[in-house]
Scaffold this motif. Structure first.
Motif, short mmCIF file in Angstrom:
data_model
loop_
_atom_site.label_atom_id
_atom_site.label_comp_id
_atom_site.label_asym_id
_atom_site.label_seq_id
_atom_site.Cartn_x
_atom_site.Cartn_y
_atom_site.Cartn_z
N ARG A 27 0.79 -1.23 0.00
CA ARG A 27 0.00 0.00 0.00
C ARG A 27 0.83 1.29 0.00
O ARG A 27 0.38 2.29 -0.52
CB ARG A 27 -0.93 0.00 1.21
CG ARG A 27 -2.09 -0.94 1.02
CD ARG A 27 -2.81 -1.23 2.33
NE ARG A 27 -3.94 -2.13 2.12
CZ ARG A 27 -3.86 -3.42 1.85
NH1 ARG A 27 -2.68 -3.99 1.73
NH2 ARG A 27 -4.94 -4.16 1.68
N TRP A 28 2.00 1.26 0.64
CA TRP A 28 2.74 2.50 0.87
C TRP A 28 4.21 2.35 0.51
O TRP A 28 4.75 1.25 0.44
CB TRP A 28 2.65 2.92 2.34
CG TRP A 28 1.27 3.02 2.87
CD1 TRP A 28 0.21 3.67 2.31
CD2 TRP A 28 0.79 2.47 4.09
NE1 TRP A 28 -0.90 3.56 3.11
CE2 TRP A 28 -0.57 2.83 4.22
CE3 TRP A 28 1.35 1.71 5.10
CZ2 TRP A 28 -1.36 2.46 5.29
CZ3 TRP A 28 0.58 1.34 6.18
CH2 TRP A 28 -0.77 1.72 6.26
N SER A 29 4.85 3.50 0.39
CA SER A 29 6.31 3.51 0.26
C SER A 29 6.91 3.23 1.63
O SER A 29 6.22 3.28 2.65
CB SER A 29 6.77 4.89 -0.23
OG SER A 29 6.51 5.87 0.75
N ARG A 32 6.44 6.24 3.99
CA ARG A 32 5.07 6.39 4.47
C ARG A 32 4.73 5.31 5.50
O ARG A 32 4.05 5.57 6.49
CB ARG A 32 4.10 6.36 3.30
CG ARG A 32 2.74 6.91 3.65
CD ARG A 32 1.89 7.14 2.42
NE ARG A 32 2.38 8.21 1.58
CZ ARG A 32 2.03 9.48 1.72
NH1 ARG A 32 1.22 9.83 2.69
NH2 ARG A 32 2.49 10.39 0.91
N ALA A 33 5.20 4.09 5.29
CA ALA A 33 4.95 3.00 6.25
C ALA A 33 5.59 3.32 7.60
O ALA A 33 5.00 3.05 8.65
CB ALA A 33 5.49 1.68 5.70
N TYR A 36 3.36 6.05 9.25
CA TYR A 36 2.10 5.48 9.73
C TYR A 36 2.32 4.55 10.92
O TYR A 36 1.51 4.51 11.85
CB TYR A 36 1.37 4.76 8.61
CG TYR A 36 0.81 5.67 7.54
CD1 TYR A 36 0.53 7.01 7.79
CD2 TYR A 36 0.55 5.20 6.27
CE1 TYR A 36 0.02 7.84 6.81
CE2 TYR A 36 0.03 6.02 5.28
CZ TYR A 36 -0.23 7.35 5.57
OH TYR A 36 -0.75 8.16 4.59
#
Length: 174
Positions: A27-29, A32-33, A36
């Motif tokens: 879902r994310w780079s 970003r992970a 989050y």
């Protein structure tokens, strides 16, 4: 109860690490992970301040689940966040190291993290000590000694009973 909480934390890490990493990677780079995951970890401070009521022996399963949520959420949320952050953090350190001398770079990362954690732990200890002074009966999460003793089934007060145990003469066991 502490053993159960440690077991839950370990179960989250063991059972969820690969699934959480795969889910986040899809879902994310990496960056970003990491953001989050750290955000998820930081939300663990909020559940103990939620008053969910008291579950009794005649309460249903849903009432017990709601009453225990503030006790287990601060264990599960950091476990989920750590499982999300750690693989991407390791990849980031490897890429910053350029594939060379990876172990010293990981050591430096852990040292910097430890230096960041130390002031937080010292501040937490100072706040707890200040809250334990005579004339300051309220505890974090809205629990007082009286409430913790009179309503032991309230999960948001269990922490006060565990963190600040009293011996019969009324003194602290520290």
């Amino acid at each position: 109860m502490t053993t159960v909480l440690f077991a839950v934390s370990a179960a989250v890490a063991v059972a969820g690490q690969l699934k959480i990493t795969a889910w986040a990677r899809a879902r994310w780079s990496s960056q970003r992970a990491i953001v989050y995951g750290i955000t998820l970890m930081s939300t663990a401070f909020l559940p103990p301040f939620v008053d969910t009521g008291t579950a009794t022996g005649t309460s249903g399963r849903a009432a017990w689940a709601v009453a225990l949520a503030p006790l287990f959420a601060p264990v599960v949320l950091p476990g989920l966040g750590t499982a999300m952050v750690y693989p991407f953090e390791m990849d980031t350190v490897v890429s910053l190291a350029g594939g060379r001398l990876v172990a010293p770079h990981h050591g430096l990362c852990n040292t910097v993290a430890g230096l960041g954690i130390t002031p937080g732990n010292l501040t937490t200890g100072a706040v707890r000590d200040a809250a334990d002074r005579p004339g300051r009966p309220n505890r974090p999460g809205g629990c007082s000694r009286r409430r913790a003793r009179s309503a032991p089934a309230a999960p948001h007060c269990w922490r006060a009973r565990v963190v600040w145990p009293r011996v019969p003469d009324g003194s602290s066991r520290r």
